[in-house]
Design an enzyme around this catalytic site. Sequence first.
Site, PDB file in Angstrom:
ATOM      1  N   GLU A  85      15.301 -87.690  61.842  1.00 25.52           N
ATOM      2  CA  GLU A  85      16.433 -87.357  61.107  1.00 25.52           C
ATOM      3  C   GLU A  85      16.615 -88.024  59.518  1.00 25.52           C
ATOM      4  OE1 GLU A  85      18.697 -88.468  64.649  1.00 25.52           O
ATOM      5  OE2 GLU A  85      19.863 -86.874  64.305  1.00 25.52           O
ATOM      6  N   ALA A  87      15.711 -93.912  66.642  1.00 27.08           N
ATOM      7  CA  ALA A  87      16.874 -94.954  66.611  1.00 27.08           C
ATOM      8  C   ALA A  87      16.724 -95.955  67.792  1.00 27.08           C
ATOM      9  CB  ALA A  87      18.199 -94.444  67.049  1.00 27.08           C
ATOM     10  N   GLY A 124      15.724 -90.359  65.599  1.00 29.18           N
ATOM     11  CA  GLY A 124      16.418 -90.841  64.136  1.00 29.18           C
ATOM     12  C   GLY A 124      15.031 -90.859  62.852  1.00 29.18           C
ATOM     13  N   GLU A 176      15.653 -86.372  72.020  1.00 31.78           N
ATOM     14  CA  GLU A 176      17.035 -86.978  72.346  1.00 31.78           C
ATOM     15  C   GLU A 176      17.648 -86.420  73.775  1.00 31.78           C
ATOM     16  OE1 GLU A 176      16.391 -86.381  69.253  1.00 31.78           O
ATOM     17  OE2 GLU A 176      17.407 -88.104  68.089  1.00 31.78           O
TER      18      GLU A 176
END
Length: 708
Positions: free
Chosen positions: A105, A63, A102, A125
């Site tokens: 993911e 992300a 992300g 993370e």
Amino acid sequence: MAEVVSVSMSGDIALVSIDSPPVNAMDQKVRAGLKQAFEQLRTRQGVKAIVLGCKGRTFVAGADIKEFDTGIAPPGYYEVLAAIEDSPCPVVAAVHGTALGGGMEIALACHYRVAHDGARFGLPELTLGIIPGAGGTQRLPRLIPLEAAIDLILSSKPMPAAKARELGLADAVVSGDVAEGALAFARELAARGAGPRRTRDQAVLGAENAAELFETKRAQVAKTMRNRQSPLALLDAIEAAVKLPFDQGLKAESAISDRLVPATEARALRHLFFAEREVRRIPGLSAEVKPRPVTRLGIVGAGTMGGGISMCYANAGVPVTIVDATQAALDKGMATVRKNYERSVARGSLKPEQMEQRMKLLTPSLDYAALGEADLVIEAVYENMALKKEIFAKLDAVVRKGAIIGTNTSTLDIDEIAAVTKRPEDVVGLHFFSPANVMPLLEIVHAKRTAPDVLVTALETAKQIKKTGVVAKVCYGFIGNRMMDPYAREAEHCLLEGATPEQVDGALEQFGMAMGILAVFDMAGVDIGYLTRLERKHLLPDDPTFYRPDTMLNERGWLGQKAGRGYYRYDSARKRIPDPEVVELLWAEGKRLKVEQRKPGTAEIQERCLYAMINEGARLLEEGVALRASDIDVVYTSGYGFPRYRGGPMFYADTVGLKAIYERILEFRRTLDPQYWTPAPLLEMLALAGSSFAAWQAGRGNQGAIST
Ligand code: 3HC
């Protein structure tokens, strides 16, 4: 459609491609582009399968970390990933580079994953104080066994493609062009009429003994990741995957993630993520200045530091010539290097043939002339000005024109050292931390006459050997050791006031320091600091209590681990054992010197050590020794064992509040020795203005630029 995501067709296979340099981070544009692409493809006729891949050097690397401070504009992660997973035809992720956070993911929300053989998958993370917040905690244990999923996220380390294949995360591993490989895979799916295979519909794997597993992991985390909230929160989120249906599990993940993102731990770790990249930007240094190549290295001094630095360069494939005064010193140094490599081989982190290759890159020599061809020579002998000057004069005579001469001094005046050469512009400080082959920090000391391209080369060579280079200017101790001085002074004084070494170190370790300062002294050798103080005796305060415990241990030869005793005693495994004799000795000395017996508690020890350090940090900023408050934070977290989750001393100070620290310093001035407790003018100014180091730094622009 946002241009960072494009769609093209290859026969009946759609190719969705993300192109958002440098690392394809999943920012708002990428999210919007993906959502739109997958919504359009839902209704497009004739699409049998979809390949989702990335342009550039990597698959999505996470992300966009910047958005955690500014807020996540729609569409959100779940919405986008649901659009991918909902696709009525199979979606194949084509993964190259690093699929992180992300990014991984996204890959988990695809129905199949084809990986390049050099690709890596990871959910780092926790290094940012958060948990995977785009479904990772719910989808990963549906693709790989629960314990493996927990371990992968707890470790924050990416796993190689082969391991991902073994665990069933990757469906195929290809060499060559991953987009081609994924396309072939998709064609095969289309040919057999395969439909989507949604991760969310699968059961969690290996959940039979989940309750016990979570109990074990919680106990492990409480011990190894002390003072942190995100690892335990992570386990709660993964447990939700076991206990709840997918959609409710996502809600649990989301609630936990929302709680963690704005918390101090996550803010501190984000601060460091950007601070570690900011250190490379030197205000005032033109981008036109190019580094000099470093393809051959010279080292003077085959001791612990010289050996460790040699290993850094050998590891990077650079040949190193090591010069020392005696054959015995060279032999000992080379044997130590070999022993260090052998330890890596025994651990399995290095292959025996790699060790031999690296050893071959090292050439010991007794002759300074052997350094004549080096591009960079680093002097790494012990802290003694006269000796360093003698060596620099010799180097000046033999080192080729244009070569750089670095000194590994940790405290001395580099301007004075450089002045013995005819080329002070080629001289720079390169302060490594022990063990040099392990510690990630390199303090780069910009002396008065260091040339701009020498500074740029120093920054570049830090990268070459995978270190974080932080620039400082010349002063006693530069950034790190200068701030360490008042920190340790307070720790030492507490011993005379009736605290034990265990209490002092315990307080610092409870705060999160990797090791208490007294244990650090024992490890490094109690004589190291003592000898440095002798060198600058004329500059020290006229105070018989100043570092008195250290001096007393030196007088008795209790030099720490190497002597079997120092602040502690040590057994054969070098385990610390409390030593009542030392405690008695120091307490008696405190009384003799009429030191008030305050018997400081944990909070007072922490405040005195840390606030003294922070106050000194403020002075370094005023004096321009450190360019930025965040540079100090990088120095302390990567070189001095300061807990990363507190963001470094200056970030930590902001979280406590500068006003509170200022007031405590004033109180210490009233109740302790006032000569040590004058608030730094910058700290005072910011505290009274209700400001912070971060705000000061942000408002400063290019002030404090390196003048070149
Ligand atoms: N967000 C924003 N910026 C990022 C970024 C990210 N995830 N990853 C890298 N960048 C930026 C860096 O700040 C740097 O910017 P700069 O040039 O302006 O300083 C630039 O991209 C290049 O990065 P590096 O200098 O680090 O490049 P390297 O090639 O050395 O390393 C990398 C590449 C391995 C991808 C490394 O950048 C990295 O580890 N990035 C972070 C990965 C990560 O932590 N991802 C998880 C994010 S959190 C998340 O995904 C939450 C989710 O669950 C919702």
